[in-house]
Every structure is written in structure tokens, then in C-alpha cells.
Design an enzyme around this catalytic site. Sequence first.
Site: not given
Length: 555
Positions: A330, A432
Site C-alpha cells: 500500500e 486479495e
Amino acid sequence: MNNIPFSTLLLFFLLTLPSLVSPLYDGPLYDSTAYTKCKVQPEEPLYRGGIFKPEEPLFVGGININYVNGYIVPSLILHNLTQGTMYSFSIWVRIEGSSFAMIRASLQTEKETYDCIGTVLANSGCWSFLKGGFVLDWPSNLSTILFQNADGKDINIDVASQSLQPFTKQEWRVNQHYIINTRRKRPVTVHVSDSNGNISQGAAINIEQISKDFPIGSAIAKTILDNLPYQKWFVKRFNAAVFENELKWYATELHQGKVNYTIPDKMMQFVRANKIIARGHNIFWEDPKYTPAWILNLTSIQLRSAVNSRIKSLMRQYKEEFIHWDVSNERLHFDFYEQRLGPNASLHFFETAHKSDPLATLFMNDFNVVETCSDANSTVDAYISRIREMQKNGVFMGGIGLEGHFTKPNPPLIRAILDKLATLGLPIWLTEVDISKTLDKDTQATYLEEVLREGFSHPSVNGIMLWTALHSKGCYQMCLTDNDFKNLPAGDVVDKLLEEWQTGLVEGTTDNHGSYSFYGFLGEYRINVKYGKRTANSTFSLCKGEETRHFSMTV
């Protein structure tokens, strides 16, 4: 196969798809063309403009020029758009008044506003390619596509080579099937003869796929340890895994200097025992909320020492165990380590990880890249720029991680973003995937199928991981099964697609040339041949390739 016209191939594959209404297809063929570098002149519009007529000059017949505070801001006027149609949109953009700007396209209809249907990082003095798309929830007689600078500053915006191509749901699915049949499958011809080379006509062939080439997996948690029903349920379905939280720094070193790999070691044992590949998630998480608490109070020198120890410790423990490492998690949204260690912190992480585990593919991994284009931090061009910046600085960047936490997916936008990312030539993984728990379970299942089909049918996607680790109180957002391992609607979707994307039992007899041909998904196969009283057994691999795979058996 390269010499066979696209239309001929498509017709051939449609003939093998009984689920489609007609074997004849005269609809549009999806154009995956994308550009990520600025050009002196715009390219011709995709689909020759689609519903925009190519003979119309720019800004005439559907394009309006608006003046906002003295600046030129164009908009596109659209008539009679239909509900549920997949609209693939593209346009070239050039700006004046700033060296660069993130331009966002939005759509307004009579009933609703779609905040973002595509973005592009546009530059002054050259043309940049915006590719996106949308699906309407309601039909619209009059709609407008608007262009604006994402940061709100006034600039001149020029557009050219606009294109809007509609696809019905069936047409979209046909194009998905074409990619699956050409990229996920391959023709095979089996030749059977005796030991003297004599043709064995009429030999009985029995072929079974025993493993798949394409990785489809799920997150697992420590809850799978010593839970035999869960393990059995998982192994029956998946050939890939990722540890949900157990490998993260806060899990392995809660207190400074007290590193504990007991739980991930046991999880790795389960993975090894069942011949499942695993992704390493993650080495560093840039969000300070998910770093160990003791890290936050370290000086820069202490932090640098701690991160070096973290990488070396992980690599000593798991070198060559994981196929991937999410090195910088991220990074598009957070920059904790860069703030503390300087702008080259991530570069150092990748360099050190590559030296320590050179055979693993190293990934960036982030959210809101394919889920939406409304997040200014993680537009497709922002991700591409970050990757190119790291490559320019000598970082060994091996893969692109897209988390895929969806609420309502936009299939044409997903595909457009994947097309642009594919220009980098790196493997792409959906890492994910789940659907928001704010939706009911049936809707979750419907949207999950849309996402999985988009991923599997894009040639640059190399694997798909679901974020569905099971806990006693459920899952992060979406579960596939209840605690008694009875499928929920999302689990039924996964099982349906896993079956659809595997070669069923193949049975037949050899022809007068002693041959038998079939089309199979990539993976490993077991074959049994019977000819009279003689039998022979073997295995073969079906890997990516442009040519027919030939395999010979002797009975």
C-alpha cells in the site's frame, strides 16, 4: 495458430461453447490496445469511434465546448444509452496551463452520477490515452461525459479520437471466452502406435487433468491449523495460498527482538504437505497503523537497523519458500518508512529482498487500483508512474499486485485498467479479492463472479487470490463457506468457475492416423490408452504455447 484469422478462431471456439445461443458471432471484438506514454499526435480511435461517427470532426455532433473561468473544458453528449450494456470508453487528452494533471472522466445521466469512468495522467504539449468504461443501472436518453482536473485547478483540456463501444452481456462473455480459449487452453494431439511404429487405430483414450497451471487460491489464517475439515475443504479447491496476517511484522515480532515464526512455520508445513504454492505477504506495510507499536518510537538510525533485521530474518527463515513477496504494501496510499528513512526507503527494501531471495518475484501491492478510479492516490497511471520510477532507479520489480476489495465492480473499467497495466510487461495478480460485507450474500456472489471472470479472461493476469480466510466469527468481508463447511453463495460461484476452468474427463478413440485431438486447459494430465489387450499409462504437461502440443504413446 498465428496464421489463422481472428474471426476464424473466434468462430471455431464458439462452436465448442454450447452455453451460447448461436455459434455465429457478428458482434464487436474487444480491443485491448492501450498506451501509457505521451504522443505527439493522438492515435486513431478504437473501434473507429464506436457510436461516435468517425467522419464527424472534433467538437461537432456530440461534443460540447464549455468555458469555466475562461478555460476550455469539453464534454461529450450521449443519447439513448441502455441499461446493463458494457460500454468501453477511450479518448486522447492534452492539457494546457499545467505541466501535468490527473484528468478524471465522469458520467451524468438523468438519474445518477458516476464519479469516475476513467482517468489519465495528462501532460502539456502531448497527447495521453484515457481508457475506461461503465455499465448503467438505468437506461438514459441523455447523458454527459465530463472531464475535470482531479485536484480542482482550472486548466485547458483538449480531447481527440473519442470512442465508445457498447457490448451486450453476451458479447462481453463471448470475448472473455475467446481469450480463455486462446490463452488459458491449448490444442493437444495424442499419437498412439506399437513399438514398431505401426498406427493403432481405434485405441481407447482416457485423459484426466490432475493439476492446473493457473493459480487460484485464498488467504488462510492460523484457524486452518489442526482443523482437518477446513484443510480438506481448502485443498480440494485451491492450488495457492497466502497467509492473511501471520507473516506481517506485527505478528512475527510483537516485541522488539523477540521474533517468533512458530505459527507461519506450521502454516508453511500445511502448504508444503499439500503441494500448494504460497505468496509472502508482506514484508513492510506502509500504513503506520499496521506496524509494530515499538517501531513508532525508534530513531531513524534505530529504524533503519530494525528494517534490515526484519528483511534478513524473514529471508533466512523462508528463502525460496514463497513464490512472491509483497515488499511494499500500500505504498500508493501511505509512506511511513519514506517519511522516517527518506524517499529511497522502498528502493532499499526491494534491493535487499532481491539480494536475499533472488528467485522470488517482488511485488508492490495496493487497493483501489482496479476497484475504482475515484481514488486519486491509486489511479492506474499513478501506479504505472511509481513502478517506472522504481525501475528507473534499478529496482528489480517483478510483479503488480492488485488487492481487489470491491463493492460494486465495473467490468469495462477493470478490463481497461488491466490493459494499461499490461503495457508494462509484468505479471499481474489479483491478490486479495473479496466483495464488501455491506452487500447481501447473493449480491456478493454475483459481483464476485464478475470480478473472477474479468481476471481469468485477461491474458496478463497470472493468478487470483481470494481474501476469504475463515475465522469462528466469519471473514474479513466475504466468506465462501460457513463454519460447517457448507458453501455460501460466493462459495458456489467459486466451485462453479473452478469446474468450468478445468478440463473434464476426456474419452475417445484414435482415428485412422492413430491420433486423437482435444483442447485442454493448461496444467498436468494423466493419460491411459487401451488397444486390444494392451494398456499404457503416462503423464504430460500442457504449458503455454502457440502451437499444438503433440504427445506420443506406445502400446
